[in-house]
Write a protein that holds these residues in place. Sequence first.
Motif, mmCIF file in Angstrom:
data_model
loop_
_atom_site.group_PDB
_atom_site.id
_atom_site.type_symbol
_atom_site.label_atom_id
_atom_site.label_comp_id
_atom_site.label_asym_id
_atom_site.label_seq_id
_atom_site.Cartn_x
_atom_site.Cartn_y
_atom_site.Cartn_z
ATOM 1 N N PHE A 64 28.055 -5.035 -2.917
ATOM 2 C CA PHE A 64 26.593 -4.962 -2.799
ATOM 3 C C PHE A 64 26.033 -4.084 -3.908
ATOM 4 N N THR A 65 24.823 -4.438 -4.363
ATOM 5 C CA THR A 65 24.135 -3.659 -5.384
ATOM 6 C C THR A 65 22.681 -3.467 -4.982
ATOM 7 N N THR A 66 22.232 -2.223 -5.024
ATOM 8 C CA THR A 66 20.837 -1.898 -4.730
ATOM 9 C C THR A 66 20.105 -1.608 -6.028
ATOM 10 N N SER A 67 18.885 -2.115 -6.139
ATOM 11 C CA SER A 67 18.098 -1.887 -7.349
ATOM 12 C C SER A 67 16.616 -1.851 -6.993
ATOM 13 N N ARG A 68 15.826 -1.402 -7.964
ATOM 14 C CA ARG A 68 14.366 -1.355 -7.794
ATOM 15 C C ARG A 68 13.681 -2.188 -8.863
ATOM 16 N N ASP A 69 12.533 -2.726 -8.509
ATOM 17 C CA ASP A 69 11.608 -3.298 -9.486
ATOM 18 C C ASP A 69 10.291 -2.565 -9.256
ATOM 19 N N THR A 70 10.037 -1.575 -10.108
ATOM 20 C CA THR A 70 8.855 -0.732 -9.923
ATOM 21 C C THR A 70 7.570 -1.549 -9.997
ATOM 22 N N ALA A 71 7.515 -2.487 -10.931
ATOM 23 C CA ALA A 71 6.303 -3.287 -11.116
ATOM 24 C C ALA A 71 5.989 -4.109 -9.873
ATOM 25 N N LYS A 72 7.030 -4.539 -9.171
ATOM 26 C CA LYS A 72 6.821 -5.345 -7.970
ATOM 27 C C LYS A 72 6.842 -4.507 -6.698
ATOM 28 N N ASN A 73 7.052 -3.184 -6.875
ATOM 29 C CA ASN A 73 7.115 -2.296 -5.707
ATOM 30 C C ASN A 73 8.108 -2.820 -4.677
ATOM 31 N N THR A 74 9.272 -3.192 -5.158
ATOM 32 C CA THR A 74 10.274 -3.839 -4.316
ATOM 33 C C THR A 74 11.646 -3.228 -4.575
ATOM 34 N N GLY B 225 12.730 6.704 -8.447
ATOM 35 C CA GLY B 225 12.850 6.327 -9.854
ATOM 36 C C GLY B 225 14.126 5.521 -10.042
ATOM 37 N N TYR B 226 14.913 5.928 -10.980
ATOM 38 C CA TYR B 226 16.207 5.259 -11.193
ATOM 39 C C TYR B 226 17.328 6.273 -10.959
ATOM 40 N N GLY B 227 17.257 6.900 -9.806
ATOM 41 C CA GLY B 227 18.195 7.947 -9.466
ATOM 42 C C GLY B 227 19.490 7.438 -8.879
ATOM 43 N N ALA B 228 20.197 8.347 -8.274
ATOM 44 C CA ALA B 228 21.525 8.057 -7.764
ATOM 45 C C ALA B 228 21.483 7.012 -6.655
ATOM 46 N N ILE B 229 22.558 6.245 -6.571
ATOM 47 C CA ILE B 229 22.704 5.230 -5.534
ATOM 48 C C ILE B 229 23.982 5.517 -4.757
ATOM 49 N N VAL B 230 23.886 5.390 -3.452
ATOM 50 C CA VAL B 230 25.019 5.622 -2.564
ATOM 51 C C VAL B 230 25.311 4.337 -1.808
ATOM 52 N N TYR B 231 26.597 4.029 -1.654
ATOM 53 C CA TYR B 231 26.998 2.835 -0.922
ATOM 54 C C TYR B 231 27.984 3.204 0.179
ATOM 55 N N ALA B 232 27.911 2.469 1.269
ATOM 56 C CA ALA B 232 28.939 2.580 2.294
ATOM 57 C C ALA B 232 30.252 2.022 1.750
ATOM 58 N N GLY C 27 0.768 -1.231 0.000
ATOM 59 C CA GLY C 27 0.000 0.000 0.000
ATOM 60 C C GLY C 27 0.795 1.274 0.000
ATOM 61 N N PHE C 28 2.083 1.207 -0.259
ATOM 62 C CA PHE C 28 2.964 2.370 -0.232
ATOM 63 C C PHE C 28 3.861 2.276 -1.457
ATOM 64 N N THR C 29 3.833 3.260 -2.331
ATOM 65 C CA THR C 29 4.588 3.204 -3.589
ATOM 66 C C THR C 29 6.030 3.618 -3.350
ATOM 67 N N LEU C 30 6.911 2.647 -3.356
ATOM 68 C CA LEU C 30 8.309 2.905 -3.055
ATOM 69 C C LEU C 30 9.000 3.750 -4.111
ATOM 70 N N ASP C 31 8.504 3.718 -5.340
ATOM 71 C CA ASP C 31 9.200 4.389 -6.429
ATOM 72 C C ASP C 31 9.274 5.892 -6.248
ATOM 73 N N TYR C 32 8.414 6.461 -5.420
ATOM 74 C CA TYR C 32 8.405 7.907 -5.232
ATOM 75 C C TYR C 32 9.502 8.390 -4.281
ATOM 76 N N TYR C 33 10.137 7.461 -3.570
ATOM 77 C CA TYR C 33 10.990 7.845 -2.457
ATOM 78 C C TYR C 33 12.379 7.217 -2.533
ATOM 79 N N ALA C 34 13.314 7.910 -1.891
ATOM 80 C CA ALA C 34 14.625 7.308 -1.668
ATOM 81 C C ALA C 34 14.485 6.242 -0.587
ATOM 82 N N ILE C 35 15.079 5.087 -0.834
ATOM 83 C CA ILE C 35 14.992 3.961 0.092
ATOM 84 C C ILE C 35 16.397 3.588 0.546
#
Length: 125
Positions: free
Chosen positions: A68-78, A54-61, A26-34
């Motif tokens: 490690f790699t961070t990514s989004r799947d908008t269709a799966k809201n994950t 969206g597909y914006g900048a990614i920061v890593y420690a 119930g919360f659209t992750l694509d709108y926010y930095a996660i």
Amino acid sequence: QVQFVESGGGLAQTGGSLRLSCTVPGFTLDYYAIGWFRQAPGKEREGVSCISSGYGAIVYATSVKGRFTTSRDTAKNTVYLQMNSLKPEDTAVYYCATDTLSNCRGLGLHGMEFWGEGTLVTVSS
């Protein structure tokens, strides 16, 4: 109440891989930095990575950069955290959270909310 749900943790050997998932019904992750965070036994919670909206900048420690790699799947809201070349020092409970801004402001915990229960990652030596 909005709360992140993390999954995918488990036991891995040194050098192995795991993929963590983070979603919020119930919360659209694509709108926010996660952000991904972790807390090892006896240590403070620390930032691991952050992916902007969206597909914006990614920061890593520094400790996970290149592994490690961070990514989004908008269709799966994950949002995912692919963890390769795992080390025993990666052992921790991993969490995701957001400060509801669209761009990452770094890896700090200030303003982060909607914390879930986390998922435990254990890396054996």
